[in-house]
Each structure stands twice: as C-alpha cells, then as structure tokens.
Design a protein around this motif. Structure first.
Motif, PDB file in Angstrom:
ATOM      1  N   TYR A   1       0.833  -1.204   0.000  1.00  0.00           N
ATOM      2  CA  TYR A   1       0.000   0.000   0.000  1.00  0.00           C
ATOM      3  C   TYR A   1       0.867   1.254   0.000  1.00  0.00           C
ATOM      4  O   TYR A   1       0.596   2.221  -0.718  1.00  0.00           O
ATOM      5  N   GLY A   2       1.927   1.238   0.803  1.00  0.00           N
ATOM      6  CA  GLY A   2       2.825   2.373   0.819  1.00  0.00           C
ATOM      7  C   GLY A   2       3.562   2.565  -0.493  1.00  0.00           C
ATOM      8  O   GLY A   2       3.886   3.683  -0.880  1.00  0.00           O
ATOM      9  N   MET A   3       3.815   1.460  -1.199  1.00  0.00           N
ATOM     10  CA  MET A   3       4.605   1.538  -2.426  1.00  0.00           C
ATOM     11  C   MET A   3       3.819   2.025  -3.637  1.00  0.00           C
ATOM     12  O   MET A   3       4.393   2.585  -4.565  1.00  0.00           O
ATOM     13  N   VAL A   4       2.518   1.811  -3.664  1.00  0.00           N
ATOM     14  CA  VAL A   4       1.754   2.156  -4.871  1.00  0.00           C
ATOM     15  C   VAL A   4       0.688   3.213  -4.615  1.00  0.00           C
ATOM     16  O   VAL A   4      -0.090   3.521  -5.511  1.00  0.00           O
ATOM     17  N   SER A   5       0.647   3.788  -3.416  1.00  0.00           N
ATOM     18  CA  SER A   5      -0.387   4.772  -3.092  1.00  0.00           C
ATOM     19  C   SER A   5       0.227   6.153  -2.924  1.00  0.00           C
ATOM     20  O   SER A   5       1.437   6.300  -2.752  1.00  0.00           O
ATOM     21  N   GLY A   6      -0.625   7.144  -2.953  1.00  0.00           N
ATOM     22  CA  GLY A   6      -0.189   8.514  -2.720  1.00  0.00           C
ATOM     23  C   GLY A   6       0.360   9.183  -3.968  1.00  0.00           C
ATOM     24  O   GLY A   6       0.640   8.528  -4.974  1.00  0.00           O
ATOM     25  N   PRO A   7       0.539  10.504  -3.919  1.00  0.00           N
ATOM     26  CA  PRO A   7       1.090  11.246  -5.065  1.00  0.00           C
ATOM     27  C   PRO A   7       2.526  10.824  -5.339  1.00  0.00           C
ATOM     28  O   PRO A   7       3.274  10.467  -4.426  1.00  0.00           O
TER      29      PRO A   7
ATOM     30  N   GLY B   1       5.173  12.451  -6.021  1.00  0.00           N
ATOM     31  CA  GLY B   1       6.206  13.226  -5.370  1.00  0.00           C
ATOM     32  C   GLY B   1       6.512  12.758  -3.955  1.00  0.00           C
ATOM     33  O   GLY B   1       7.640  12.864  -3.479  1.00  0.00           O
ATOM     34  N   LYS B   2       5.486  12.241  -3.267  1.00  0.00           N
ATOM     35  CA  LYS B   2       5.662  11.787  -1.889  1.00  0.00           C
ATOM     36  C   LYS B   2       5.761  10.276  -1.770  1.00  0.00           C
ATOM     37  O   LYS B   2       5.860   9.743  -0.663  1.00  0.00           O
ATOM     38  N   ARG B   3       5.746   9.593  -2.896  1.00  0.00           N
ATOM     39  CA  ARG B   3       5.707   8.128  -2.843  1.00  0.00           C
ATOM     40  C   ARG B   3       6.945   7.506  -2.208  1.00  0.00           C
ATOM     41  O   ARG B   3       6.827   6.553  -1.437  1.00  0.00           O
ATOM     42  N   PRO B   4       8.170   7.992  -2.492  1.00  0.00           N
ATOM     43  CA  PRO B   4       9.333   7.392  -1.818  1.00  0.00           C
ATOM     44  C   PRO B   4       9.230   7.453  -0.298  1.00  0.00           C
ATOM     45  O   PRO B   4       9.598   6.503   0.402  1.00  0.00           O
TER      46      PRO B   4
END
Length: 292
Positions: free
Chosen positions: A255-261, A263-266
């Motif tokens: 979820y952390g790896m493929v979610s969010g904008p 720019g903030k994904r890393p």
C-alpha cells in the motif's frame, strides 16, 4: 467528482471523451479505454507514455520508463530476484538433506536445549539470525514445492511492478514479520520454518496492487481464501502465525509503495517498510524479554 468522470463513478478516456473506463495508465494514471490500452508487464499504459518513456516530467529522467512504484524499470530479466530467491531456497533445502545439523542451526526457535547440538539455542539466546534463516528453510519436498510455486506465480509480476529493490524489501520484511509473530505467540521450544510468511506477504501485496490497478479482485481473493482455509484445516502442522504476519506486512508495504502522489511516494514506501520493521523489532524484543 474529478474532471471527465461519469455519474456512475467511472472516468472517461482522456483520448476519447464519453468512453467510460475503469482502467488507468500505470505510469501517468490517466484513464484509458480498451482502444488506447497498451499491454505492459503489469497493467496497461497509454500511447503517449509508451512513446515517450515515462510520459511525465522533464529532463534526462523523463524518458526513463517507470514502474507503478515510481522506480526506473531495470533492463534484463524482469524476474531475476524471484529466480535468485527460488535458487537460494532450493540450495538450502538440498543442504539440509545432505548436511546433518543444518536445520537445527537455522530453524526458528524461541529458547530450548538442543540435545544434538548439546547447548541452549534460540532467538532469546541471542540467535536473532534464525528469524531470517528460517524463511529460507524447508524439510519436506511438498513444503518447498508449494512455496516455490507460490513464489514463482506471485513473485514475477510483483517484481516487474515494483522493481527489484522494492520487491526484495517486500519479500524479506514479510518473511521477518511472519517469523516475529510466530516467535511472539508460539511456545518457546516449538520450531518453525518455511517461506510461507514471505509468500503470504506476496499475496497481500498482489491484492493491494490489483485494487490499485482496478483489476478484478476475485481471483486473488479466491487464492487468499483458499490458503486461509488450508491454514485453518491444517493449523496443527502449519504456522498460521507466519501466514498472518506475512499477509498483513505484505499488504501494508505494498500500500505504501503504490499509493499517494508520486512526489511523496518514496517517503510513503520506505515509511511503510520502516513501520513493518519497527513492529517486527518490538514483537521480538517483547518476547525475548518475557523468555529471559
């Protein structure tokens, strides 16, 4: 409601207004209809992204193809890490057949006296490496066979989708989380081994990826339900704790790896990995404190 979105919740293709679709380009995330879909290793891409490399951004990195996690797509074999992991598992399995004592040295155990090694062994005795080595350890042909089939089927697509480094982090942290939960719950002298926790982590990650790409979730849900049923039925001989720990850890990391904008994904990616690792360390420390 976003621009170009139909009343029923579906978006309109960015190249063909009025044509509804639930599929988005895995690179730029624009909605694309079947006429615009270009098949990729994981998901579909729009014609512009295929033509321009990444389809977004400027500068020298703009032309580099990116996977759904935002990492550069590595050249060569897209399943290299999966094959290496399978090779390591098989080599350790063969080593256990030909070298007596190898299983006793690597198996996950809390704290116990081993009459064959003539000493106290276990994670609580400082042998923390057992949390990881047990993930690559098998004793039965059927056990290593089922786990390696699962690793091959689930691992290849995930490696292509996430990239080698992120995929390896997903696999190892899922396995560690499964070992930690097993260590925290199972009696201190009960041994446990196998890649099941890591494989269940791949299942959890596959579910998250399918949901992110808006694929049909029924196949992966069926796979998870089937494996949960097998775990429940054979709970006397299967470490359900490793399965549960790996499944949850894999879903959280994916979820952390493929979610969010983008720019903030890393930050989200490595934050999710750090969260799982921290939870693993806390479980191990708390259990060790209770045993010693």
């Amino acid at each position: 409601m976003e621009q170009g979105q139909a009343p029923n919740g579906l978006s309109s293709c960015y190249r063909h207004p009025g044509v509804e679709t639930g599929v988005r380009c895995t690179r730029c995330e624009r909605p694309i209809c079947p006429d615009c879909m270009v098949g990729a290793s994981v998901g579909f891409q729009c014609p512009e992204c295929v033509r321009n490399g990444s389809g977004t951004g400027h500068g020298p990195d703009a032309a580099r193809p990116r996977n759904i996690a935002g990492g550069a797509i590595a050249g060569g074999d897209r399943q290299l890490v999966t094959k290496v992991l399978i090779g390591i598992n098989l080599l350790v399995f063969l080593g256990g057949l030909f070298f007596s004592g190898l299983v006793d040295e690597l198996v996950l155990i809390g704290l116990a006296f081993d009459p064959e090694l003539f000493r106290v062994v276990g994670v609580a005795d400082g042998e923390w490496y057992r949390l990881l080595t047990a993930v690559f350890l098998h004793q039965e042909v059927w056990h290593v066979g089922f786990n390696m089939i699962g690793l091959w089927v689930l691992g290849g697509p995930l490696e292509a989708a996430l990239g080698r480094v992120r995929y390896l982090a997903l696999y190892l942290l899922s396995g560690l989380a499964g070992s930690a939960l097993t260590y925290a719950i199972v009696a201190p002298n009960q041994p446990s081994l196998g890649a099941s926790g890591a494989v269940f982590g791949l299942m959890g990650a596959t579910f998250v990826l399918f949901r992110r790409l808006r694929y049909d979730l029924r196949p992966v849900l069926g796979l998870i339900v089937l494996n949960v049923l097998i775990t429940v039925v054979f709970r006397e001989v299967i470490a359900w704790e490793a399965h549960l720990g790996g499944l949850v850890a894999g879903a959280v990391i994916a979820y952390g790896m493929v979610s969010g904008p983008r720019g903030k994904r890393p930050l989200l990616q490595w934050g999710a990995c750090a969260l799982v690792l921290a939870a693993t360390v806390v479980m191990v420390v708390m259990r060790t404190t209770a045993l010693v």
